[in-house]
Design an enzyme around this catalytic site. Structure first.
Site, PDB file in Angstrom:
ATOM      1  N   PHE A 152       0.810  -1.228   0.000  1.00 47.66           N
ATOM      2  CA  PHE A 152       0.000   0.000   0.000  1.00 47.66           C
ATOM      3  C   PHE A 152       0.837   1.270   0.000  1.00 47.66           C
ATOM      4  O   PHE A 152       0.462   2.276   0.582  1.00 47.66           O
ATOM      5  CB  PHE A 152      -1.012  -0.026   1.164  1.00 47.66           C
ATOM      6  CG  PHE A 152      -2.156  -0.954   0.859  1.00 47.66           C
ATOM      7  CD1 PHE A 152      -1.973  -2.327   0.914  1.00 47.66           C
ATOM      8  CD2 PHE A 152      -3.382  -0.470   0.441  1.00 47.66           C
ATOM      9  CE1 PHE A 152      -2.990  -3.202   0.573  1.00 47.66           C
ATOM     10  CE2 PHE A 152      -4.407  -1.331   0.093  1.00 47.66           C
ATOM     11  CZ  PHE A 152      -4.201  -2.713   0.161  1.00 47.66           C
TER      12      PHE A 152
ATOM     13  N   CYS B 106     -14.892   0.073  -0.128  1.00 50.68           N
ATOM     14  CA  CYS B 106     -14.566   0.167   1.304  1.00 50.68           C
ATOM     15  C   CYS B 106     -13.857   1.447   1.710  1.00 50.68           C
ATOM     16  O   CYS B 106     -14.333   2.162   2.588  1.00 50.68           O
ATOM     17  CB  CYS B 106     -13.704  -1.028   1.710  1.00 50.68           C
ATOM     18  SG  CYS B 106     -14.652  -2.527   1.922  1.00 50.68           S
TER      19      CYS B 106
HETATM   20  C1  UDX Z   1      -9.965  -2.915   0.731  1.00 53.55           C
HETATM   21  C2  UDX Z   1      -9.128  -3.574   1.840  1.00 53.55           C
HETATM   22  O1  UDX Z   1      -7.886  -4.020   1.294  1.00 53.55           O
HETATM   23  C3  UDX Z   1      -9.898  -4.733   2.457  1.00 53.55           C
HETATM   24  O2  UDX Z   1      -9.155  -5.253   3.545  1.00 53.55           O
HETATM   25  C4  UDX Z   1     -11.248  -4.245   2.952  1.00 53.55           C
HETATM   26  O3  UDX Z   1     -11.993  -5.317   3.467  1.00 53.55           O
HETATM   27  C5  UDX Z   1     -12.027  -3.564   1.823  1.00 53.55           C
HETATM   28  O4  UDX Z   1     -11.220  -2.520   1.252  1.00 53.55           O
HETATM   29  P1  UDX Z   1     -10.514  -3.359  -1.845  1.00 53.55           P
HETATM   30  O5  UDX Z   1     -11.380  -2.146  -1.785  1.00 53.55           O
HETATM   31  O6  UDX Z   1     -11.034  -4.568  -2.516  1.00 53.55           O
HETATM   32  O7  UDX Z   1     -10.125  -3.830  -0.349  1.00 53.55           O
HETATM   33  O8  UDX Z   1      -9.192  -2.945  -2.599  1.00 53.55           O
HETATM   34  P2  UDX Z   1      -7.612  -2.820  -2.340  1.00 53.55           P
HETATM   35  O9  UDX Z   1      -6.913  -3.806  -3.181  1.00 53.55           O
HETATM   36  O10 UDX Z   1      -7.276  -2.800  -0.910  1.00 53.55           O
HETATM   37  O11 UDX Z   1      -7.351  -1.375  -2.984  1.00 53.55           O
HETATM   38  C6  UDX Z   1      -8.045  -0.222  -2.552  1.00 53.55           C
HETATM   39  C7  UDX Z   1      -7.732   0.972  -3.411  1.00 53.55           C
HETATM   40  O12 UDX Z   1      -6.423   1.466  -3.129  1.00 53.55           O
HETATM   41  C8  UDX Z   1      -7.752   0.725  -4.917  1.00 53.55           C
HETATM   42  O13 UDX Z   1      -8.368   1.833  -5.537  1.00 53.55           O
HETATM   43  C9  UDX Z   1      -6.282   0.650  -5.299  1.00 53.55           C
HETATM   44  O14 UDX Z   1      -6.069   1.040  -6.632  1.00 53.55           O
HETATM   45  C10 UDX Z   1      -5.678   1.622  -4.317  1.00 53.55           C
HETATM   46  N1  UDX Z   1      -4.264   1.348  -3.990  1.00 53.55           N
HETATM   47  C11 UDX Z   1      -3.943   0.213  -3.303  1.00 53.55           C
HETATM   48  C12 UDX Z   1      -3.288   2.277  -4.329  1.00 53.55           C
HETATM   49  O15 UDX Z   1      -3.555   3.313  -4.951  1.00 53.55           O
HETATM   50  N2  UDX Z   1      -1.992   2.027  -3.934  1.00 53.55           N
HETATM   51  C13 UDX Z   1      -1.638   0.918  -3.239  1.00 53.55           C
HETATM   52  O16 UDX Z   1      -0.441   0.787  -2.905  1.00 53.55           O
HETATM   53  C14 UDX Z   1      -2.631  -0.021  -2.918  1.00 53.55           C
END
Ligand code: UDX
Length: 431
Positions: free
Chosen positions: A246, A257
């Site tokens: 992240f 979420c």
């Molecule tokens: C998230 C949480 O990971 C999960 O534990 C919770 O239950 C629900 O929310 P999700 O929404 O499916 O899951 O997506 P995730 O893969 O975590 O990514 C979230 C957002 O962050 C996406 O828009 C992704 O593009 C963005 N992201 C993620 C980044 O911009 N940079 C990163 O390093 C990681």
């Protein structure tokens, strides 16, 4: 021991929960209010895309049923898992009406031992539901909070191999039942009080969102100072105390979420008399990150009015069909407001009805989408974008600007392909 379980809500969380519990050997009834969804599920069709989910549902067909009937679902169940959505209200607080509708449907649940809430709810909700159950003569029904941490695209895997199983309960018997239902899943059980369990989910998502907003601010700083955010964050994340996850800069977080939960925690804090200043900034940084991308394009093109821009990728992240809170919707709205024409491509997006422009301008391939465009913007990190013949793509365009909002491509290779290539937190390269 196999248990009789009812899952309320056949969305991403409910379907994965129901299917995985059936996979552990339990008898599961999943209840939803949408007739077409229930009919499709009973016909063996899975209405959402989630890797591995169809297979788990198919191989557990004899232990998994879908119904519209709340009474029927609750009547035979020993545990009811609440997996309904809690969207934000106009004030940003979580709308708990669907959760309460489930609680109110439990009057005939004579065999029920525990009501388990997986839906993300503000801290304090469990205490209120406990009081309601006691007043409604359902004092024998235990209550537990069992928040879900699965990410879309890897939800089945996350469910069956979680980092932790959080169980908050008022009484030991309910906590023990929920733990027993999870037997067979390899992950530590963290037992705690209900308000703490409710807070874990909101806090975990807020901290993940904080890491991303932090990386995005560092990226913006790198653009101003000449550093490369990919190299910086790879080295920063190598510190085991910080962790590498992240920290990927881009166009900000979206999905079902993070946006909802960060605002819910912000409002919970404000309602409790404590303004969560850091979280407020995390949310604002995320909002600005999308607008910033449009502004950079505007500057590079010398204005957006009358220009055609191709958006490559629409979903909030790759490997999902989910458009909820996708940065693409904000970016497209800004481009249209500036007078640009928008074309788009996405291999999987389930297009929302409220975004009609996507339906009329969606193309089958990235190459088709960029044809005739002055500029293209990569919005979602679909792996297919690495395989695009970019030199050929450049030749079909009327301009040469490519803004890579997810740092998918190589800056030098894109300059060699003839692009003015802008990415996030890295130097711009030119033909
Ligand atoms: C998230 C949480 O990971 C999960 O534990 C919770 O239950 C629900 O929310 P999700 O929404 O499916 O899951 O997506 P995730 O893969 O975590 O990514 C979230 C957002 O962050 C996406 O828009 C992704 O593009 C963005 N992201 C993620 C980044 O911009 N940079 C990163 O390093 C990681």
């Amino acid at each position: 021991m196999p248990r009789k379980i009812a899952v309320f809500g056949a969305g991403y969380i409910g379907l994965v929960t129901g299917a995985c519990f059936a996979d552990l050997g339990h008898q599961v009834v999943v209840r939803d209010i949408v007739p077409e969804k229930v009919a499709a599920l009973n016909a063996g069709e899975v209405p959402i895309y989630e890797p591995g989910l169809s297979e788990v549902i198919a191989r557990n067909a004899e232990r998994l049923r879908f119904t519209l009937d709340a009474d029927e679902a609750a009547a035979g169940a020993e545990a009811v898992f609440v997996c309904v959505d809690t969207p934000p209200t106009a004030s940003g607080d979580a709308d708990l009406s669907r959760v309460w509708a489930v609680v109110e449907a439990l009057k005939n649940a004579v065999h029920l031992k525990a009501l388990v809430v997986k839906s993300t709810v503000p801290t304090g909700t469990g205490v209120k539901i406990r009081a309601y159950l006691d007043e409604a003569g359902l004092g024998h029904v235990g209550y537990a909070s069992n928040p879900e941490f699965t990410a879309e695209g890897r939800a089945v895997e996350d469910f069956l191999r979680p980092d932790r199983i959080v169980i908050g309960a008022f009484d030991d018997a309910s906590a023990a039942l929920v733990a027993e239902i999870h037997e067979g899943i390899d992950g530590p059980v963290l037992r705690m009080d209900v308000p703490s369990a409710e807070t874990v989910k909101l806090t975990a998502n807020a901290l993940l969102a904080t890491k991303i907003s932090f990386a995005n601010e560092v990226a913006n700083l790198c653009e101003a100072t000449g550093a490369d955010v990919e190299r910086v964050m790879a080295a920063v994340g190598a510190d085991h105390r910080l962790g590498a996850h992240f920290l990927k800069a881009g166009l900000g977080w979206g999905g079902s979420c993070f946006p909802k939960d960060s605002v819910a925690l912000k409002q919970l804090a404000a309602n409790s008399g404590y303004p969560f200043q850091l979280l407020n900034a995390v949310i604002e940084v995320n909002d600005l990150q999308r607008r910033r991308a449009v502004n950079r394009l505007k500057e590079e093109l010398g204005g957006l009015s009358g220009k055609t821009v191709a958006l490559l990728g629409l979903t909030f992240k790759a490997r999902t069909d989910d458009m909820r809170e996708a940065p693409s919707t904000v970016i497209a709205a800004r481009l249209l407001a500036e007078g640009a024409t928008v074309r788009c491509w996405d291999p999987m997006a389930r297009l929302p009805r409220q975004e009609p422009w996507m339906l009329t301008t969606r193309h089958d391939t990235p190459l088709d989408a960029v044809t005739g465009a002055e500029a293209a913007m990569i919005v979602t990190e679909w792996p297919e974008l690495r395989e695009v013949p970019w030199e050929k793509a450049r030749a079909t365009m009327t301009g040469s600007v490519l803004l890579d909002g997810r740092n998918v491509l190589d800056p030098e290779a894109m300059a060699a392909a003839g692009f003015t290539y802008l990415s996030v937190g890295r130097a711009t390269t030119r033909p």
